[in-house]
Motif scaffolding. Sequence first.
Motif, PDB file in Angstrom:
ATOM      1  N   VAL A 181       3.654 126.427 104.101  1.00 23.20           N
ATOM      2  CA  VAL A 181       3.239 127.876 104.718  1.00 23.20           C
ATOM      3  C   VAL A 181       3.220 127.876 106.164  1.00 23.20           C
ATOM      4  O   VAL A 181       3.883 128.851 106.468  1.00 23.20           O
ATOM      5  CB  VAL A 181       2.276 128.682 103.860  1.00 23.20           C
ATOM      6  CG1 VAL A 181       2.574 129.796 104.651  1.00 23.20           C
ATOM      7  CG2 VAL A 181       1.824 128.269 102.511  1.00 23.20           C
ATOM      8  N   LYS A 182       2.928 126.874 106.464  1.00 24.66           N
ATOM      9  CA  LYS A 182       1.898 127.618 107.850  1.00 24.66           C
ATOM     10  C   LYS A 182       3.588 127.135 109.414  1.00 24.66           C
ATOM     11  O   LYS A 182       3.960 127.782 109.802  1.00 24.66           O
ATOM     12  CB  LYS A 182       1.246 127.160 108.506  1.00 24.66           C
ATOM     13  CG  LYS A 182      -0.114 127.318 108.150  1.00 24.66           C
ATOM     14  CD  LYS A 182      -0.719 129.025 108.928  1.00 24.66           C
ATOM     15  CE  LYS A 182      -1.852 129.575 108.579  1.00 24.66           C
ATOM     16  NZ  LYS A 182      -1.766 130.945 108.459  1.00 24.66           N
ATOM     17  N   LEU A 183       4.171 125.600 108.379  1.00 27.12           N
ATOM     18  CA  LEU A 183       4.764 125.317 109.281  1.00 27.12           C
ATOM     19  C   LEU A 183       6.053 126.336 108.826  1.00 27.12           C
ATOM     20  O   LEU A 183       7.044 126.643 109.873  1.00 27.12           O
ATOM     21  CB  LEU A 183       5.758 124.776 108.689  1.00 27.12           C
ATOM     22  CG  LEU A 183       4.906 122.804 109.369  1.00 27.12           C
ATOM     23  CD1 LEU A 183       5.150 122.084 108.750  1.00 27.12           C
ATOM     24  CD2 LEU A 183       5.683 123.316 110.891  1.00 27.12           C
ATOM     25  N   SER A 184       6.507 126.479 108.087  1.00 27.07           N
ATOM     26  CA  SER A 184       7.793 128.145 107.247  1.00 27.07           C
ATOM     27  C   SER A 184       7.345 129.867 108.102  1.00 27.07           C
ATOM     28  O   SER A 184       8.475 129.985 108.774  1.00 27.07           O
ATOM     29  CB  SER A 184       7.157 128.430 106.514  1.00 27.07           C
ATOM     30  OG  SER A 184       8.553 129.416 105.614  1.00 27.07           O
ATOM     31  N   GLU A 185       6.206 129.925 108.116  1.00 35.53           N
ATOM     32  CA  GLU A 185       6.006 130.473 109.408  1.00 35.53           C
ATOM     33  C   GLU A 185       6.298 130.593 110.853  1.00 35.53           C
ATOM     34  O   GLU A 185       6.567 131.293 111.524  1.00 35.53           O
ATOM     35  CB  GLU A 185       4.500 130.949 109.242  1.00 35.53           C
ATOM     36  CG  GLU A 185       3.820 132.419 107.627  1.00 35.53           C
ATOM     37  CD  GLU A 185       3.113 132.224 107.741  1.00 35.53           C
ATOM     38  OE1 GLU A 185       1.506 131.990 108.995  1.00 35.53           O
ATOM     39  OE2 GLU A 185       2.066 133.078 106.584  1.00 35.53           O
ATOM     40  N   VAL A 186       6.600 129.322 111.105  1.00 29.48           N
ATOM     41  CA  VAL A 186       6.541 129.162 112.560  1.00 29.48           C
ATOM     42  C   VAL A 186       8.113 129.005 112.400  1.00 29.48           C
ATOM     43  O   VAL A 186       8.296 129.234 113.227  1.00 29.48           O
ATOM     44  CB  VAL A 186       6.196 127.257 112.516  1.00 29.48           C
ATOM     45  CG1 VAL A 186       6.421 126.922 114.059  1.00 29.48           C
ATOM     46  CG2 VAL A 186       4.744 127.469 113.414  1.00 29.48           C
ATOM     47  N   ASP A 218      -5.763 118.482  97.960  1.00 30.83           N
ATOM     48  CA  ASP A 218      -4.263 117.650  98.651  1.00 30.83           C
ATOM     49  C   ASP A 218      -3.002 118.757  98.611  1.00 30.83           C
ATOM     50  O   ASP A 218      -2.697 118.802  99.143  1.00 30.83           O
ATOM     51  CB  ASP A 218      -4.386 116.486  98.159  1.00 30.83           C
ATOM     52  CG  ASP A 218      -5.195 115.613  98.262  1.00 30.83           C
ATOM     53  OD1 ASP A 218      -6.065 115.904  99.314  1.00 30.83           O
ATOM     54  OD2 ASP A 218      -5.699 114.425  97.404  1.00 30.83           O
ATOM     55  N   HIS A 219      -3.113 118.712  97.137  1.00 29.59           N
ATOM     56  CA  HIS A 219      -1.644 119.568  97.454  1.00 29.59           C
ATOM     57  C   HIS A 219      -2.312 121.334  98.230  1.00 29.59           C
ATOM     58  O   HIS A 219      -1.096 121.656  98.356  1.00 29.59           O
ATOM     59  CB  HIS A 219      -1.378 119.734  96.082  1.00 29.59           C
ATOM     60  CG  HIS A 219      -0.613 118.872  95.373  1.00 29.59           C
ATOM     61  ND1 HIS A 219      -0.836 118.625  93.908  1.00 29.59           N
ATOM     62  CD2 HIS A 219      -0.352 117.694  95.236  1.00 29.59           C
ATOM     63  CE1 HIS A 219      -0.421 117.761  93.269  1.00 29.59           C
ATOM     64  NE2 HIS A 219      -0.292 116.544  94.265  1.00 29.59           N
ATOM     65  N   LYS A 220      -3.113 121.757  96.971  1.00 31.79           N
ATOM     66  CA  LYS A 220      -3.217 123.321  98.374  1.00 31.79           C
ATOM     67  C   LYS A 220      -3.119 122.395  99.963  1.00 31.79           C
ATOM     68  O   LYS A 220      -3.137 123.443 100.987  1.00 31.79           O
ATOM     69  CB  LYS A 220      -4.867 123.285  97.858  1.00 31.79           C
ATOM     70  CG  LYS A 220      -5.019 123.986  96.532  1.00 31.79           C
ATOM     71  CD  LYS A 220      -6.338 124.179  95.734  1.00 31.79           C
ATOM     72  CE  LYS A 220      -6.913 125.400  96.057  1.00 31.79           C
ATOM     73  NZ  LYS A 220      -8.111 125.831  95.943  1.00 31.79           N
ATOM     74  N   ALA A 221      -3.745 121.387 100.102  1.00 32.17           N
ATOM     75  CA  ALA A 221      -3.809 121.451 101.382  1.00 32.17           C
ATOM     76  C   ALA A 221      -2.440 121.261 101.873  1.00 32.17           C
ATOM     77  O   ALA A 221      -1.579 122.124 103.157  1.00 32.17           O
ATOM     78  CB  ALA A 221      -4.519 120.712 101.831  1.00 32.17           C
ATOM     79  N   LEU A 275       9.809 125.985  98.955  1.00 31.41           N
ATOM     80  CA  LEU A 275       9.725 124.998  97.775  1.00 31.41           C
ATOM     81  C   LEU A 275       9.015 124.084  97.991  1.00 31.41           C
ATOM     82  O   LEU A 275       9.107 123.842  96.437  1.00 31.41           O
ATOM     83  CB  LEU A 275      12.074 124.272  97.926  1.00 31.41           C
ATOM     84  CG  LEU A 275      12.433 125.818  98.358  1.00 31.41           C
ATOM     85  CD1 LEU A 275      14.298 124.873  97.991  1.00 31.41           C
ATOM     86  CD2 LEU A 275      12.739 126.336  96.872  1.00 31.41           C
ATOM     87  N   CYS A 276       8.361 123.604  98.819  1.00 35.32           N
ATOM     88  CA  CYS A 276       6.837 122.299  98.769  1.00 35.32           C
ATOM     89  C   CYS A 276       5.757 122.937  97.644  1.00 35.32           C
ATOM     90  O   CYS A 276       4.749 122.411  98.492  1.00 35.32           O
ATOM     91  CB  CYS A 276       7.502 121.772  99.918  1.00 35.32           C
ATOM     92  SG  CYS A 276       8.658 120.887 100.826  1.00 35.32           S
ATOM     93  N   VAL A 277       5.830 124.361  98.315  1.00 32.51           N
ATOM     94  CA  VAL A 277       4.956 124.818  97.488  1.00 32.51           C
ATOM     95  C   VAL A 277       4.282 124.199  96.526  1.00 32.51           C
ATOM     96  O   VAL A 277       4.983 125.060  95.708  1.00 32.51           O
ATOM     97  CB  VAL A 277       4.695 126.547  98.470  1.00 32.51           C
ATOM     98  CG1 VAL A 277       3.503 126.753  97.205  1.00 32.51           C
ATOM     99  CG2 VAL A 277       5.144 126.371  99.606  1.00 32.51           C
ATOM    100  N   GLU A 278       3.599 123.711  96.408  1.00 37.18           N
ATOM    101  CA  GLU A 278       2.733 123.452  94.356  1.00 37.18           C
ATOM    102  C   GLU A 278       1.895 124.277  93.915  1.00 37.18           C
ATOM    103  O   GLU A 278       0.503 124.694  94.693  1.00 37.18           O
ATOM    104  CB  GLU A 278       2.585 121.922  94.681  1.00 37.18           C
ATOM    105  CG  GLU A 278       3.884 121.244  94.992  1.00 37.18           C
ATOM    106  CD  GLU A 278       3.512 119.559  94.376  1.00 37.18           C
ATOM    107  OE1 GLU A 278       2.590 119.375  93.991  1.00 37.18           O
ATOM    108  OE2 GLU A 278       4.369 119.208  94.816  1.00 37.18           O
TER     109      GLU A 278
END
Length: 341
Positions: free
Chosen positions: A232-237, A223-226, A214-217
């Motif tokens: 996304v990476k944390l979600s995968e973890v 900055d938003h892309k980073a 939900l935090c993906v913008e």
Amino acid sequence: MMEEVKDVSAGSVHGDTIKVTEVLQDGDTLTFIIVSQKLSGTGEYHVDRTYDDFEWLQQHLYTQEDVPGIQGVIFPPLPVRPQVNASAKVMKQLGFLALGEWQPYCRALETFLQQVVAHRLLSKNPALELFLTSADPPGRQKIKKNLFNRLSQAMEEMRKEGHKDVDEFFQTVRDQNLQLTGSSRTAAEKFLDVVLTEQKIAVACGHFSAALHLCVEPGQDPDHKAFSRVCVKLSEVFDSMRKSMMSFSLNDLNTLGLGLDLESRHLEAEKEMLFRRTCKLVELESARRNAERAKPVRKAAMEEVKKASETEFEQICEVAKQEPLSARPCGNAAEESDSVV
């Protein structure tokens, strides 16, 4: 330790091939599909059985009055009746068997049947082969409960449970069983808490993984892309952690969890056998006293009662010493001890 289920057969069925493959639900009714390999090697038996059918089989095993010493048998424990919308009390009784969408419960029923087939006395009951091979359900009729097999149905005789045994071997087994029964039950309850906690952690990891998305913008702002890439990476973890924790939970359930559950129920079944034997011991001692005090006119009759009680008690002891006693004393106590009757 509990007796290993060996490669044996019951009538026309290979005992080690018995599998409860699935459960079908129709409203509040659960039907279990049982598959076993024919002894002839020409195919398989496929039968469907409800819990009432399992109770029918268990009742026939309990009531083999023509089998000497049958009350000395540790009957394989049948799990508590399953319920689709079980109360909290029933869920607590089922424990591990209530997890995993009935697969653990199917495993427990499967083990029950395999242990019955492996038993030197119970496997000879014709009801067993009928249960495993007949296309017609054998036990949909109401079963009359047998009194001797449940401690809860013999409350008026609970005073006999602490009766001093005449056989040191069985007194030692009874004392050890009393300790092991409580310890086994506690261990199963504590480990169930561990498995449930693992499942809760897995669910929490899944929720957090979904929340991070939900935090993906969208947009081209660096900055938003980073930040979105990090989310996304944390979600995968966390999703990987969820899968790993669920795998741990399932493995714990299917190994130590079901093992502790089975051992706990076996110890309770052993306790019931030992209690039945103690009740027979009390009856024997009473018959002896009655024979000693009997008036001449009744002396012969009382002596016959005493002899019958002695024979029955000896048969029960003989069968019981061949059972897989979890609390069997070390050494050759079983072989050396004599049933003092």
